[in-house]
Design a protein around this motif. Structure first.
Motif, PDB file in Angstrom:
ATOM      1  N   UNK A   1      -0.412  38.700   9.494  1.00 34.63           N
ATOM      2  CA  UNK A   1       0.723  37.826   9.630  1.00 34.63           C
ATOM      3  C   UNK A   1       0.870  36.899   8.440  1.00 34.63           C
ATOM      4  N   UNK A   2      -0.428  36.231   8.083  1.00 37.51           N
ATOM      5  CA  UNK A   2      -0.184  35.585   6.967  1.00 37.51           C
ATOM      6  C   UNK A   2       0.045  36.630   5.514  1.00 37.51           C
ATOM      7  N   UNK A   3      -0.389  37.708   5.356  1.00 43.14           N
ATOM      8  CA  UNK A   3      -0.138  38.593   4.219  1.00 43.14           C
ATOM      9  C   UNK A   3       1.277  38.874   4.462  1.00 43.14           C
ATOM     10  N   UNK A   4       1.911  39.082   5.336  1.00 41.15           N
ATOM     11  CA  UNK A   4       3.338  39.594   5.480  1.00 41.15           C
ATOM     12  C   UNK A   4       4.319  38.265   5.193  1.00 41.15           C
ATOM     13  N   UNK A   5       3.724  37.029   5.456  1.00 41.35           N
ATOM     14  CA  UNK A   5       4.668  36.050   5.427  1.00 41.35           C
ATOM     15  C   UNK A   5       4.320  35.459   3.872  1.00 41.35           C
ATOM     16  N   UNK A   6       3.374  35.586   3.151  1.00 42.18           N
ATOM     17  CA  UNK A   6       3.068  35.173   1.907  1.00 42.18           C
ATOM     18  C   UNK A   6       2.357  36.198   1.098  1.00 42.18           C
ATOM     19  N   UNK A   7       3.198  37.323   0.665  1.00 38.62           N
ATOM     20  CA  UNK A   7       2.566  38.255  -0.107  1.00 38.62           C
ATOM     21  C   UNK A   7       1.859  37.967  -1.554  1.00 38.62           C
ATOM     22  N   UNK A   8       2.135  36.905  -2.114  1.00 37.55           N
ATOM     23  CA  UNK A   8       1.459  36.254  -3.236  1.00 37.55           C
ATOM     24  C   UNK A   8       0.153  36.029  -2.988  1.00 37.55           C
ATOM     25  N   UNK A   9      -0.469  36.071  -1.657  1.00 40.73           N
ATOM     26  CA  UNK A   9      -1.673  35.661  -1.511  1.00 40.73           C
ATOM     27  C   UNK A   9      -2.532  37.253  -1.780  1.00 40.73           C
ATOM     28  N   UNK A  10      -2.045  38.187  -1.906  1.00 47.66           N
ATOM     29  CA  UNK A  10      -2.609  39.481  -2.120  1.00 47.66           C
ATOM     30  C   UNK A  10      -3.212  39.663  -3.388  1.00 47.66           C
TER      31      UNK A  10
ATOM     32  N   UNK B   1       2.932  27.687   7.201  1.00 44.79           N
ATOM     33  CA  UNK B   1       3.350  29.009   7.638  1.00 44.79           C
ATOM     34  C   UNK B   1       2.308  29.240   8.742  1.00 44.79           C
ATOM     35  N   UNK B   2       2.902  29.882  10.066  1.00 41.51           N
ATOM     36  CA  UNK B   2       2.083  29.758  11.002  1.00 41.51           C
ATOM     37  C   UNK B   2       2.088  31.249  11.652  1.00 41.51           C
ATOM     38  N   UNK B   3       1.110  31.622  12.113  1.00 46.04           N
ATOM     39  CA  UNK B   3       1.193  33.108  12.817  1.00 46.04           C
ATOM     40  C   UNK B   3       0.572  32.929  14.099  1.00 46.04           C
ATOM     41  N   UNK B   4       1.323  33.090  15.068  1.00 46.14           N
ATOM     42  CA  UNK B   4       0.542  33.058  16.599  1.00 46.14           C
ATOM     43  C   UNK B   4       0.029  34.169  17.013  1.00 46.14           C
ATOM     44  N   UNK B   5      -0.880  34.061  18.125  1.00 44.55           N
ATOM     45  CA  UNK B   5      -1.602  35.080  19.119  1.00 44.55           C
ATOM     46  C   UNK B   5      -1.584  34.289  20.435  1.00 44.55           C
ATOM     47  N   UNK B   6      -0.878  34.930  21.360  1.00 47.89           N
ATOM     48  CA  UNK B   6      -0.963  34.235  22.703  1.00 47.89           C
ATOM     49  C   UNK B   6      -1.985  35.136  23.621  1.00 47.89           C
ATOM     50  N   UNK B   7      -2.128  34.646  24.827  1.00 44.09           N
ATOM     51  CA  UNK B   7      -3.085  35.671  25.648  1.00 44.09           C
ATOM     52  C   UNK B   7      -2.446  36.570  26.249  1.00 44.09           C
TER      53      UNK B   7
ATOM     54  N   UNK C   1      -3.119  31.522  12.805  1.00 39.71           N
ATOM     55  CA  UNK C   1      -3.321  31.365  11.466  1.00 39.71           C
ATOM     56  C   UNK C   1      -2.347  30.567  10.731  1.00 39.71           C
ATOM     57  N   UNK C   2      -2.876  29.601   9.855  1.00 40.67           N
ATOM     58  CA  UNK C   2      -1.890  28.794   9.068  1.00 40.67           C
ATOM     59  C   UNK C   2      -2.314  28.770   7.552  1.00 40.67           C
ATOM     60  N   UNK C   3      -1.046  28.737   6.907  1.00 43.58           N
ATOM     61  CA  UNK C   3      -1.239  28.602   5.478  1.00 43.58           C
ATOM     62  C   UNK C   3      -0.258  27.770   4.915  1.00 43.58           C
ATOM     63  N   UNK C   4      -0.800  26.994   3.802  1.00 46.51           N
ATOM     64  CA  UNK C   4       0.084  25.877   3.295  1.00 46.51           C
ATOM     65  C   UNK C   4      -0.572  25.120   2.133  1.00 46.51           C
ATOM     66  N   UNK C   5      -0.266  23.714   2.032  1.00 47.21           N
ATOM     67  CA  UNK C   5      -1.032  23.089   0.925  1.00 47.21           C
ATOM     68  C   UNK C   5      -2.314  22.628   1.592  1.00 47.21           C
ATOM     69  N   UNK C   6      -3.383  22.488   0.903  1.00 45.88           N
ATOM     70  CA  UNK C   6      -4.817  22.358   1.077  1.00 45.88           C
ATOM     71  C   UNK C   6      -4.918  21.141   2.167  1.00 45.88           C
TER      72      UNK C   6
END
Length: 135
Positions: free
Chosen positions: A29-38, A81-87, A116-121
């Protein structure tokens, strides 16, 4: 070295296979939302090319449901940037079904098993404050 931080929080009452499954899905989810992390593809000494990986570290934390919900709330407030997973996603078999069960959740009380969370430290650190690294 990095201006951003990637953290994945997984619920501490899951079976090992569930924890690993959740972490795998959330990292995509993070890779798709922020491809620049790859990072760049890997090449071995024989010249064979392999897939690329995240170009920065990901930290894996564990929490109970309340800790996940707090991280989610703070992440929303700080516009991470948040990517959630629910039960309920454990009972589905494909992406469309996952999105349907997520949509059916109470947005004020998500039954999160991972986030998953991504953003400023500093903003990510605020969202995961008090959580322990996965052990």
């Amino acid at each position: 070295m990095f201006d951003t931080k990637v953290a994945i929080v997984v619920r501490n009452d899951l079976a090992t296979w569930q924890r690993l499954n959740v972490v795998a899905f959330l990292s995509t989810g993070i890779a798709a939302a922020a491809p620049e992390v790859m990072g760049e593809p890997y090449v071995d000494g024989a010249g064979r090319q392999y897939g690329n990986l995240f170009g920065q570290p990901m930290m894996i934390f564990e929490a109970d449901l309340a800790g996940l919900q707090k991280a989610h709330r703070v992440g929303l407030e700080r516009e991470l940037t948040l990517s959630p997973y629910v039960f309920a996603m454990f009972s589905t078999g494909h992406d469309a079904a996952n999105r349907a069960v997520f949509l059916a959740e109470d947005p004020a009380n998500l039954n999160l098993v991972g986030l998953a969370l991504r953003g400023p430290k500093k903003a990510v650190d605020k969202a995961i404050k008090g959580l322990a690294l996965h052990g």
